[in-house]
Design a protein around this motif. Structure first.
Motif, PDB file in Angstrom:
ATOM      1  N   GLY A 111       0.800  -1.211   0.000  1.00  0.00           N
ATOM      2  CA  GLY A 111       0.000   0.000   0.000  1.00  0.00           C
ATOM      3  C   GLY A 111       0.837   1.267   0.000  1.00  0.00           C
ATOM      4  N   GLY A 112       0.258   2.315  -0.563  1.00  0.00           N
ATOM      5  CA  GLY A 112       0.928   3.617  -0.650  1.00  0.00           C
ATOM      6  C   GLY A 112       0.437   4.353  -1.883  1.00  0.00           C
ATOM      7  N   HIS A 113       0.629   3.750  -3.033  1.00  0.00           N
ATOM      8  CA  HIS A 113       0.082   4.287  -4.282  1.00  0.00           C
ATOM      9  C   HIS A 113      -1.444   4.353  -4.158  1.00  0.00           C
ATOM     10  N   THR A 114      -2.039   3.255  -3.719  1.00  0.00           N
ATOM     11  CA  THR A 114      -3.397   3.227  -3.178  1.00  0.00           C
ATOM     12  C   THR A 114      -3.297   2.536  -1.827  1.00  0.00           C
ATOM     13  N   LEU A 115      -4.325   2.712  -1.007  1.00  0.00           N
ATOM     14  CA  LEU A 115      -4.238   2.186   0.357  1.00  0.00           C
ATOM     15  C   LEU A 115      -4.210   0.662   0.397  1.00  0.00           C
ATOM     16  N   GLY A 116      -4.944   0.019  -0.534  1.00  0.00           N
ATOM     17  CA  GLY A 116      -5.054  -1.429  -0.484  1.00  0.00           C
ATOM     18  C   GLY A 116      -4.228  -2.179  -1.504  1.00  0.00           C
ATOM     19  N   HIS A 117      -3.278  -1.509  -2.128  1.00  0.00           N
ATOM     20  CA  HIS A 117      -2.450  -2.117  -3.179  1.00  0.00           C
ATOM     21  C   HIS A 117      -1.769  -3.377  -2.668  1.00  0.00           C
ATOM     22  N   ILE A 118      -1.789  -4.434  -3.492  1.00  0.00           N
ATOM     23  CA  ILE A 118      -1.126  -5.683  -3.143  1.00  0.00           C
ATOM     24  C   ILE A 118      -0.235  -6.142  -4.298  1.00  0.00           C
ATOM     25  N   ALA A 136      10.806   0.054 -12.361  1.00  0.00           N
ATOM     26  CA  ALA A 136      12.237   0.065 -12.587  1.00  0.00           C
ATOM     27  C   ALA A 136      12.752   1.481 -12.335  1.00  0.00           C
ATOM     28  N   LEU A 137      13.628   1.617 -11.359  1.00  0.00           N
ATOM     29  CA  LEU A 137      14.184   2.902 -10.931  1.00  0.00           C
ATOM     30  C   LEU A 137      13.129   3.867 -10.378  1.00  0.00           C
ATOM     31  N   GLY A 138      11.992   3.363  -9.947  1.00  0.00           N
ATOM     32  CA  GLY A 138      10.956   4.267  -9.466  1.00  0.00           C
ATOM     33  C   GLY A 138       9.976   3.610  -8.531  1.00  0.00           C
ATOM     34  N   CYS A 139       8.902   4.355  -8.243  1.00  0.00           N
ATOM     35  CA  CYS A 139       7.782   3.840  -7.465  1.00  0.00           C
ATOM     36  C   CYS A 139       6.552   4.657  -7.841  1.00  0.00           C
ATOM     37  N   GLY A 140       5.387   4.172  -7.485  1.00  0.00           N
ATOM     38  CA  GLY A 140       4.163   4.874  -7.813  1.00  0.00           C
ATOM     39  C   GLY A 140       3.973   6.137  -6.980  1.00  0.00           C
ATOM     40  N   TYR A 167       7.926  -7.773 -12.131  1.00  0.00           N
ATOM     41  CA  TYR A 167       7.098  -7.330 -13.248  1.00  0.00           C
ATOM     42  C   TYR A 167       6.236  -6.166 -12.777  1.00  0.00           C
ATOM     43  N   CYS A 168       6.611  -4.969 -13.201  1.00  0.00           N
ATOM     44  CA  CYS A 168       5.839  -3.772 -12.879  1.00  0.00           C
ATOM     45  C   CYS A 168       5.033  -3.369 -14.105  1.00  0.00           C
ATOM     46  N   ALA A 169       4.061  -2.492 -13.906  1.00  0.00           N
ATOM     47  CA  ALA A 169       2.973  -2.378 -14.872  1.00  0.00           C
ATOM     48  C   ALA A 169       3.091  -1.225 -15.862  1.00  0.00           C
ATOM     49  N   HIS A 170       4.185  -0.469 -15.830  1.00  0.00           N
ATOM     50  CA  HIS A 170       4.324   0.650 -16.765  1.00  0.00           C
ATOM     51  C   HIS A 170       5.760   0.744 -17.268  1.00  0.00           C
ATOM     52  N   GLU A 171       5.917   1.253 -18.465  1.00  0.00           N
ATOM     53  CA  GLU A 171       7.229   1.535 -19.046  1.00  0.00           C
ATOM     54  C   GLU A 171       7.582   2.991 -18.742  1.00  0.00           C
TER      55      GLU A 171
END
Length: 255
Positions: A111-118, A136-140, A167-171
């Motif tokens: 959680g952080g980007h949204t409260l319930g993120h898993i 990669a090199l970041g966070c939401g 595996y993260c969800a954005h380039e």
């Protein structure tokens, strides 16, 4: 045990279809583009049995209903998806285990980007699907949670083995690389990585997946406890790591 099919969709998302080799069962990790996800599955000769959501944002759960209607797939994920997007067949919480055929994943609180993120961690395959919690090199961006919550979430990911494929969800990697270069250009691992990223993107190739070890060595957001990052953002040597992380996140927000 898993076959992972990753594909670009929307403007900068990645979609993921995973298949348990033992049983042929298939899951979509998030649903950024229902039509493309179903087209990719058809091309592979796969039938989608499940949907696993990481968080509620429409580019992650907005395709649930269309895929459920077309395929009969069951959807599972955090309760925020049911509350904000569409009803889930199963609500999962951090600490739960979820199965796809004979493959098993542990649910991690990020959680952080949204409260319930898993996130979903397949220990046997050394793979974790993190949605937008880490890039990669970041966070939401912290749209809902606090810096303290997001820092604790990133540390849960950093507790995974270095070889774990992420595996993260954005380039977003090229933009994250430009920002990272403003903070730690004396980090040889980062310097090498910047060159690798530039070469990949010049050929329009993905920079995903990454690994926990690579992020630990180069991602400024997970390195906020280090003296070099404290100095780079002008933080007190005694400031808690989550405060330094929060400063880094704020700088990126306005970069």
């Amino acid at each position: 045990m898993l076959i992972i099919h990753m594909f670009a969709c929307l403007s900068d998302n990645y979609g993921f279809l995973i298949q348990d080799q033992a049983t042929g069962k298939v899951a979509a990790i998030d649903t950024p583009d229902a039509e493309q996800i179903m087209t990719e599955a058809k091309t592979l000769g796969w039938s989608i049995d499940q949907i696993w959501n990481t968080h509620w944002h429409p580019d992650h759960a907005g395709g649930n209903q269309a895929i459920e209607t077309a395929t009969g797939a069951i959807a599972l994920g955090p309760s925020e998806v049911s509350a904000k997007i569409s009803p889930l067949s199963h609500i999962v919480e951090p600490g739960d285990s979820v199965t796809l055929g004979e493959s098993r994943a542990r649910v991690i609180d990020v959680g952080g980007h949204t409260l319930g993120h898993i996130a979903y961690y397949f220990e046997a395959d050394a793979v974790v699907f993190v949605g937008d919690a880490m890039f990669a090199l970041g966070c939401g961006r912290l749209f809902e949670g606090s810096a303290s919550q997001a820092w604790d979430s990133l540390m849960r990911l950093m507790a995974l083995p270095d070889e774990t494929m992420v595996y993260c969800a954005h380039e977003y990697t090229a933009a994250n690389a430009r920002f990272s270069a403003t903070l730690e250009m004396d980090n040889p691992a980062l310097t090498n990585r910047l060159a690798e990223i530039a070469a990949l993107r010049a050929k329009n190739l993905p920079t995903i997946p990454t690994t926990i070890g690579l992020e630990r060595a180069t991602n400024p957001f997970v390195r906020a406890n280090l003296a070099s990052l404290r100095q780079a953002v002008g933080a007190s040597p005694h400031a808690p790591a989550y405060e330094v992380f929060g400063q880094i996140r704020l700088l990126k927000d306005h970069f």
